[in-house]
Design a protein around this motif. Structure first.
Motif, PDB file in Angstrom:
ATOM      1  N   HIS A 434       0.846  -1.199   0.000  1.00 29.04           N
ATOM      2  CA  HIS A 434       0.000   0.000   0.000  1.00 29.04           C
ATOM      3  C   HIS A 434       0.880   1.247   0.000  1.00 29.04           C
ATOM      4  O   HIS A 434       1.649   1.454   0.945  1.00 29.04           O
ATOM      5  CB  HIS A 434      -0.909   0.025   1.237  1.00 29.04           C
ATOM      6  CG  HIS A 434      -1.820  -1.150   1.346  1.00 29.04           C
ATOM      7  ND1 HIS A 434      -2.995  -1.252   0.651  1.00 29.04           N
ATOM      8  CD2 HIS A 434      -1.702  -2.295   2.065  1.00 29.04           C
ATOM      9  CE1 HIS A 434      -3.572  -2.407   0.941  1.00 29.04           C
ATOM     10  NE2 HIS A 434      -2.804  -3.066   1.789  1.00 29.04           N
ATOM     11  N   CYS A 507      -4.143   5.491   1.606  1.00 27.35           N
ATOM     12  CA  CYS A 507      -3.490   4.626   0.632  1.00 27.35           C
ATOM     13  C   CYS A 507      -3.710   5.242  -0.743  1.00 27.35           C
ATOM     14  O   CYS A 507      -4.799   5.728  -1.049  1.00 27.35           O
ATOM     15  CB  CYS A 507      -4.093   3.230   0.700  1.00 27.35           C
ATOM     16  SG  CYS A 507      -3.409   2.141  -0.584  1.00 27.35           S
ATOM     17  N   VAL A 509      -3.453   3.500  -3.607  1.00 29.84           N
ATOM     18  CA  VAL A 509      -4.177   2.633  -4.542  1.00 29.84           C
ATOM     19  C   VAL A 509      -5.608   3.165  -4.490  1.00 29.84           C
ATOM     20  O   VAL A 509      -6.276   3.100  -3.451  1.00 29.84           O
ATOM     21  CB  VAL A 509      -4.106   1.148  -4.130  1.00 29.84           C
ATOM     22  CG1 VAL A 509      -5.059   0.303  -4.967  1.00 29.84           C
ATOM     23  CG2 VAL A 509      -2.675   0.637  -4.278  1.00 29.84           C
ATOM     24  N   HIS A 512      -8.564   1.333  -3.072  1.00 27.60           N
ATOM     25  CA  HIS A 512      -8.506   1.186  -1.612  1.00 27.60           C
ATOM     26  C   HIS A 512      -8.941   2.483  -0.937  1.00 27.60           C
ATOM     27  O   HIS A 512      -9.724   2.484   0.014  1.00 27.60           O
ATOM     28  CB  HIS A 512      -7.082   0.841  -1.154  1.00 27.60           C
ATOM     29  CG  HIS A 512      -6.568  -0.460  -1.701  1.00 27.60           C
ATOM     30  ND1 HIS A 512      -5.313  -0.941  -1.403  1.00 27.60           N
ATOM     31  CD2 HIS A 512      -7.138  -1.377  -2.520  1.00 27.60           C
ATOM     32  CE1 HIS A 512      -5.134  -2.107  -2.018  1.00 27.60           C
ATOM     33  NE2 HIS A 512      -6.218  -2.382  -2.714  1.00 27.60           N
ATOM     34  N   MET A 517      -9.817   3.244   2.941  1.00 24.25           N
ATOM     35  CA  MET A 517      -8.403   3.302   3.302  1.00 24.25           C
ATOM     36  C   MET A 517      -7.917   4.759   3.282  1.00 24.25           C
ATOM     37  O   MET A 517      -6.928   5.110   2.642  1.00 24.25           O
ATOM     38  CB  MET A 517      -7.568   2.421   2.381  1.00 24.25           C
ATOM     39  CG  MET A 517      -6.436   1.749   3.133  1.00 24.25           C
ATOM     40  SD  MET A 517      -5.669   0.412   2.246  1.00 24.25           S
ATOM     41  CE  MET A 517      -4.518  -0.107   3.541  1.00 24.25           C
TER      42      MET A 517
HETATM   43 CU   LIG Z   1      -3.973   0.192  -0.332  1.00 26.99          CU
END
Ligand SMILES: [Cu+2]
Length: 529
Positions: A434, A507, A509, A512, A517
Motif C-alpha cells: 500500500h 493509501c 491505490v 482502496h 483506506m
Molecule cells: Cu492500499
C-alpha cells in the motif's frame, strides 16, 4: 450505516472482475500499432492575471501582495489516445490529460481557480454503496488536491469539500517548500478513483535558484513523463471494470494493459544523443511501475517525491508505486541511431528514437545534489503504531481495508502537534503493498522490517522475523508517499510543519482509498504550559 464494508471473497471478486472484463469488448493492446504517435508534452499553464491573496489570510503574511492567478477548469473533452483509435471521452483539467503543467518557484505563491465545468452525469460506474458516494449525492463532484503541496487546509482539497458543475473554488498555494515534482488530481470522496481514471491529473513543478545552479538538462531536454495504465474498449473509450454485482460495482484493484505516457498509448519521443532529465510520475490507480530501458542501459535517479536526493543513484530500473515520482537523468550519448524501448516489467510503454546528431550538451550530472539532513529518531515525541488491515471472516470472506483499524467517519485518531516530529509505523498485515501518502508534510523513510502478522493479529504484539532494512538509496530523500510492503513494518519520520488544521492520510491505490483506506488527521497547536 453511513459507511459500508464489503464482505466478499477475494477470489470470487477477482473471478467476477475478470469475467466482467472478458464479457466487455475490451481492446487487445497487442493489436495496437506501437510507437506511431509522438509523445505529447503537456502545455505549461498560463496565468490570466495577478490577484491579491487577501481571501487567504491564514496562509499569507502579505495579504495585499499580488500573486499569479490561474484558471483551470474541470471539463469533459474528447482526446485521441492512439493514432488508430477514435477520440476517447475524458474528464480532465483544461483540455488534455494530463492537464497543463504548473511551473513555479519556491516561495512564490500562486492562486488557482478550479471551476467545475463537468457535465452532470458521470460516465464511469459509481458505486453508491461506498461512503460519500451515496445515490443522493451529485455524480459530477470534484475537488482538487495538489499532491505534495505544503498548502493551508482550506486550499488542500479536503475530500468532503467537493463541489458540483457550475461551482468553483480558488485555492492559494504558498509554495514555501523545496523544488519538487508535485502533481494535482481530483480527491472527491467515493469517486476519486473514477475521476482520476477519467483523466483528472497534471504536474505542478516547483523550482529554485539552487536547483538552477546544478545545470541539469533543461528546456527541450527536460521532459515530463506521466505514466498510467488503462483498459480500453474496442471503440477506444475508457473501460473501468465492475464487480459483476450491480449493487456493488466496486473492484479492489484496476490494472490496465494499455500504457499511456502523457495521455498517449505507446508513443515515441525523438531524442538527441545527449543527457535528458525526465520528471516521471506514476499516475496509475493501482499499478506499481518497474521502468527500465530495453537495451539494459543504466540511468541516474536524482530526485524523489519531494525533491533532489543527496547524490545521483545509478539504476537499471525505476520502481514507482502509484503517486510516487522519480527525477531521472538518461544519457543517450553513444546510442545515436538506436531505438530504445521503455519497458514496464516485460511490457512496452514507449520508445526513444535517438537521432544521429546532437546540439551541444553543456548540462551536468553533478556528483553532489542537495543535502538531505536526516531526522534523528531521538527528535520524535511520539511513535504511532498504525495497522493496515484487510478484514477477513473465518470463511475468508472479508474485503474491507482500513488504516489503524478505523473507517473514515470515526473521530480523528492522529493529532500531531505543529512543528513536532513523530514516527509513524505502518504495520501491514495484508497481502498487498500500500503506497501511504500524508497530505501537507514531507518525511523520511526510517526502515522496513518483516514481522509475523498472525501473531500480531492474535496477540497484539509485533514479532519481527527479518532484519531491519534501510530505504533503498533512491528512496533516501524527502518523500510524501511510501510503499508499505506486505507483512512488513514500515517506519517513517515526519515533522508536521506548515499549518494547523484538518488534513488526510491515505493509501494511494485509488480503489482502496475510495473504500475506507483514508483517514482524517489534525495538526494541532501545542498546549500552552
Ligand atoms: Cu492500499
Amino acid at each position: 450505516m453511513t459507511r459500508r464494508t464489503f464482505l466478499r471473497h477475494a477470489s470470487y471478486l477477482t473471478a467476477l472482475a475478470s469475467r466482467a472484463a472478458r464479457d466487455a469488448p475490451v481492446l487487445n493492446p497487442a493489436l495496437l500499432a506501437k510507437f506511431v504517435d509522438p509523445l505529447p508534452i503537456p502545455e505549461v499553464a498560463k496565468t490570466v492575471g495577478f490577484r491579491t491573496v487577501a481571501g487567504h489570510l491564514s496562509a499569507s503574511n502579505q495579504p495585499a501582495a499580488k500573486v499569479p492567478y490561474y484558471c483551470i477548469p474541470m471539463r469533459q473533452v474528447a482526446c485521441k489516445l492512439h493514432r488508430d483509435l477514435p477520440a476517447a471521452r475524458l474528464w480532465c483539467y483544461g483540455s488534455t490529460a494530463p492537464g497543463p503543467t504548473i511551473e513555479t518557484r519556491s516561495g512564490r505563491g500562486l492562486l488557482i481557480e478550479w471551476p467545475n465545468e463537468l457535465p452532470d452525469r458521470h460516465f464511469l460506474p459509481i458505486d453508491h454503496s461506498l461512503h460519500g458516494a451515496e445515490a443522493d449525492r451529485p455524480e459530477a463532484r470534484g475537488v482538487v488536491h495538489v499532491h505534495g503541496a505544503k498548502a493551508p487546509p482550506e486550499s488542500d482539497g479536503y475530500p468532503e469539500d467537493w463541489y458540483v458543475p457550475g461551482k468553483s473554488r480558488t485555492y492559494f498555494y504558498p509554495n514555501q517548500q523545496e523544488p519538487a515534482a508535485l502533481w494535482y488530481h481530483d480527491h472527491a470522496m467515493g469517486i476519486n478513483r473514477l475521476n482520476i481514471y477519467a483523466g483528472m491529473f497534471g504536474l505542478f513543478l516547483v523550482r529554485d535558484d539552487f536547483e538552477d545552479a546544478l545545470n541539469l538538462p533543461k528546456g527541450a531536454f527536460e521532459i515530463p513523463l506521466v505514466i498510467c495504465d488503462r483498459l480500453l474498449k474496442q471503440d477506444g473509450q475508457l473501460y473501468y471494470p465492475v464487480s459483476g454485482d450491480p449493487a456493488h460495482p466496486w473492484v479492489p484493484e484496476v490494472f490496465g494493459d494499455v500504457m499511456l505516457a502523457n495521455g498517449r498509448a505507446f508513443p515515441y519521443l525523438d531524442v538527441e544523443p545527449r543527457k535528458y532529465r525526465f520528471r516521471v510520475l506514476n499516475a496509475s490507480n493501482g499499478r506499481f511501475l518497474h521502468l527500465s530501458l530495453a537495451n539494459g542501459q543504466t540511468f541516474h535517479q536524482i530526485g524523489t517525491d519531494q525533491g533532489l536526493l543527496p547524490a545521483p543513484v545509478p539504476l537499471e530500473a525505476s520502481h514507482l508505486a502509484p503517486a510516487e515520482r522519480s527525477d531521472l537523468i538518461v544519457d543517450f550519448a553513444g546510442h545515436a541511431g538506436e531505438q530504445i524501448v521503455v519497458m514496464n516489467d516485460s511490457f512496452a510503454v514507449m520508445q526513444f528514437r535517438v537521432r544521429l546528431t546532437k546540439s551541444p550538451d553543456s548540462s551536468s550530472l553533478p556528483a553532489v545534489l542537495r543535502p538531505v539532513p536526516k531526522h534523528q529518531e531521538s527528535a520524535a515525541v511520539k511513535t504511532r503504531p498504525l495497522a493496515l488491515i484487510e478484514n477477513m471472516t473465518m470463511a475468508g470472506e472479508s474485503m474491507s481495508m482500513l488504516l489503524n483499524g478505523t473507517p473514515w467517519h470515526m473521530p480523528v485518531t492522529e493529532s500531531p502537534v505543529l512543528d513536532s516530529v513523530e514516527i509513524w509505523s505502518f504495520i501491514n498485515t495484508t497481502d498487498d503493498s500500500h503506497p501511504i501518502h500524508l497530505h501537507l508534510v514531507r518525511f523520511q523513510i526510517l526502515d522496513r522490517r518483516r514481522f509475523e502478522p498472525f501473531f500480531y493479529q492474535t496477540r497484539g504484539e509485533i514479532r519481527y522475523t527479518g532484519p531491519v532494512t534501510p530505504p533503498a538509496p533512491e528512496e533516501a530523500g524527502w518523500k510524501d508517499t511510501v510503499r508499505a510492503d506486505p507483512k512488513m513494518v514500515t517506519r517513517i519520520i515526519v515533522r508536521f510543519e506548515g499549518y494547523l488544521g484538518r488534513y488526510v492520510w491515505h493509501c494511494h491505490v485509488l480503489e482502496h482509498e475510495d473504500n475506507e483506506m483514508m483517514r482524517p488527521y489534525d495538526v494541532i497547536p501545542a498546549v500552552a504550559k
